[in-house]
Design an enzyme around this catalytic site. Sequence first.
Site, PDB file in Angstrom:
ATOM      1  N   THR A  35     -12.663   5.840  -2.700  1.00 35.31           N
ATOM      2  CA  THR A  35     -12.251   4.926  -3.779  1.00 35.31           C
ATOM      3  C   THR A  35     -10.752   5.066  -4.023  1.00 35.31           C
ATOM      4  O   THR A  35     -10.214   6.172  -3.926  1.00 35.31           O
ATOM      5  CB  THR A  35     -13.005   5.296  -5.072  1.00 35.31           C
ATOM      6  N   GLY A  36     -10.119   3.961  -4.354  1.00 38.24           N
ATOM      7  CA  GLY A  36      -8.715   4.030  -4.765  1.00 38.24           C
ATOM      8  C   GLY A  36      -7.855   3.034  -4.011  1.00 38.24           C
ATOM      9  O   GLY A  36      -8.319   2.325  -3.111  1.00 38.24           O
ATOM     10  N   THR A  38      -5.444   3.566  -1.857  1.00 40.62           N
ATOM     11  CA  THR A  38      -5.248   3.859  -0.432  1.00 40.62           C
ATOM     12  C   THR A  38      -6.496   3.458   0.352  1.00 40.62           C
ATOM     13  O   THR A  38      -6.399   2.853   1.433  1.00 40.62           O
ATOM     14  CB  THR A  38      -4.924   5.354  -0.223  1.00 40.62           C
ATOM     15  N   GLY A  89      -8.949   8.914  -0.235  1.00 44.22           N
ATOM     16  CA  GLY A  89      -7.632   9.355  -0.654  1.00 44.22           C
ATOM     17  C   GLY A  89      -7.710  10.649  -1.451  1.00 44.22           C
ATOM     18  O   GLY A  89      -8.771  11.279  -1.538  1.00 44.22           O
ATOM     19  N   GLY A 102     -10.185  12.248  -8.241  1.00 39.92           N
ATOM     20  CA  GLY A 102     -10.810  11.748  -9.454  1.00 39.92           C
ATOM     21  C   GLY A 102      -9.883  10.930 -10.321  1.00 39.92           C
ATOM     22  O   GLY A 102     -10.266  10.478 -11.395  1.00 39.92           O
ATOM     23  N   GLY A 103      -8.653  10.704  -9.816  1.00 38.32           N
ATOM     24  CA  GLY A 103      -7.737   9.849 -10.569  1.00 38.32           C
ATOM     25  C   GLY A 103      -8.330   8.468 -10.811  1.00 38.32           C
ATOM     26  O   GLY A 103      -8.016   7.807 -11.794  1.00 38.32           O
ATOM     27  N   GLY A 104      -9.222   8.054  -9.932  1.00 44.67           N
ATOM     28  CA  GLY A 104      -9.893   6.762 -10.090  1.00 44.67           C
ATOM     29  C   GLY A 104     -11.280   6.900 -10.710  1.00 44.67           C
ATOM     30  O   GLY A 104     -12.064   5.939 -10.709  1.00 44.67           O
ATOM     31  N   GLU A 110     -17.791  10.491  -4.967  1.00 39.18           N
ATOM     32  CA  GLU A 110     -16.964  10.847  -3.802  1.00 39.18           C
ATOM     33  C   GLU A 110     -17.430  12.164  -3.198  1.00 39.18           C
ATOM     34  O   GLU A 110     -17.533  12.305  -1.974  1.00 39.18           O
ATOM     35  CB  GLU A 110     -15.486  10.943  -4.219  1.00 39.18           C
ATOM     36  N   LYS A 128       1.479  13.085  -2.112  1.00 45.34           N
ATOM     37  CA  LYS A 128       0.249  13.794  -2.509  1.00 45.34           C
ATOM     38  C   LYS A 128       0.187  15.227  -1.970  1.00 45.34           C
ATOM     39  O   LYS A 128      -0.659  16.010  -2.379  1.00 45.34           O
ATOM     40  CB  LYS A 128      -0.990  13.033  -2.016  1.00 45.34           C
TER      41      LYS A 128
HETATM   42  O1  LIG Z   1     -10.016  10.401  -6.158  1.00 41.70           O
HETATM   43  C1  LIG Z   1      -9.781   9.221  -6.167  1.00 41.70           C
HETATM   44  C2  LIG Z   1     -10.535   8.257  -7.005  1.00 41.70           C
HETATM   45  O2  LIG Z   1     -11.447   8.893  -7.847  1.00 41.70           O
HETATM   46  C3  LIG Z   1      -8.692   8.683  -5.321  1.00 41.70           C
HETATM   47  O3  LIG Z   1      -8.926   9.030  -4.005  1.00 41.70           O
HETATM   48  C4  LIG Z   1      -7.381   9.259  -5.779  1.00 41.70           C
HETATM   49  O4  LIG Z   1      -7.230   9.016  -7.169  1.00 41.70           O
HETATM   50  C5  LIG Z   1      -6.205   8.650  -5.008  1.00 41.70           C
HETATM   51  O5  LIG Z   1      -6.074   7.309  -5.381  1.00 41.70           O
HETATM   52  P1  LIG Z   1      -4.974   6.366  -4.772  1.00 41.70           P
HETATM   53  O6  LIG Z   1      -5.320   6.172  -3.326  1.00 41.70           O
HETATM   54  O7  LIG Z   1      -5.107   5.115  -5.582  1.00 41.70           O
HETATM   55  O8  LIG Z   1      -3.638   7.018  -4.950  1.00 41.70           O
END
Ligand SMILES: O=C(CO)[C@H](O)[C@H](O)COP(=O)(O)O
Length: 230
Positions: A35-36, A38, A89, A102-104, A110, A128
Amino acid sequence: MTTSTAPLSQDELKTLVGQAAVRYVTPGDIVGVGTGSTVNKFIDALAPIKDQIKGAVSSSVASTERLKALGITVFDANEVESLSVYIDGADEIDGKGYMVKGGGAALTREKIVAAMAERFVCIADASKLVDALGTFPLPVEVIPMAAQQIARRFAALGGTATLRLKDGQPLVTDNGQHILDVRGLRVADPLAFESDVNQWPGVVTVGVFAHQKASICLLGTAEGVKTINY
Ligand SMILES: O=C(CO)[C@H](O)[C@H](O)COP(=O)(O)O
């Protein structure tokens, strides 16, 4: 006359690694999809080869919707025994392939899908990569009634936990739970930290991915995509 090339933006680096991840997909695969932003690039790059794969197991409602919109079959995780690859990602990744995710807000699903896969291919732009986990606020999915109790346990470790909000209300995950974001923690031993916090009553999942670490990282850098094997 000299020509200068503008550095690639973070979005362009995400596109590069999303496209590079396609080579880890084998014809006939059911692919584990994270998810996210990327991963969205990876999903878009899957579209041209969608007829060569059986489908995907997805880690979020958002990714499921994107996959389905492109005509990719999404299987329930219970219908699939194992996956050869999971592509996702990260918010942080260290030199051992340990990650914060978990930012998303999709960390629990996941981790579930990652655990089904033989290989975890992490796709990330160079921002990152970290020496040690702990700068990005650590996401923790929690049962709402336990949120304050868990926040106090993080405070005892020196962290400050904040309930994640969306539109002024507690964010509700795909699993109907809440997210605490914890700042100020040092995660010196990711394996032990993950095992410990996951035992706290009310914690659904902590966003340290040490037991489900990356096998490979495709890192988007100014020099192109760097492949790091762990
Ligand atoms: O863990 C995640 C979502 O829960 C994503 O992989 C993580 O937040 C990176 O996100 P992005 O690709 O938008 O930078």
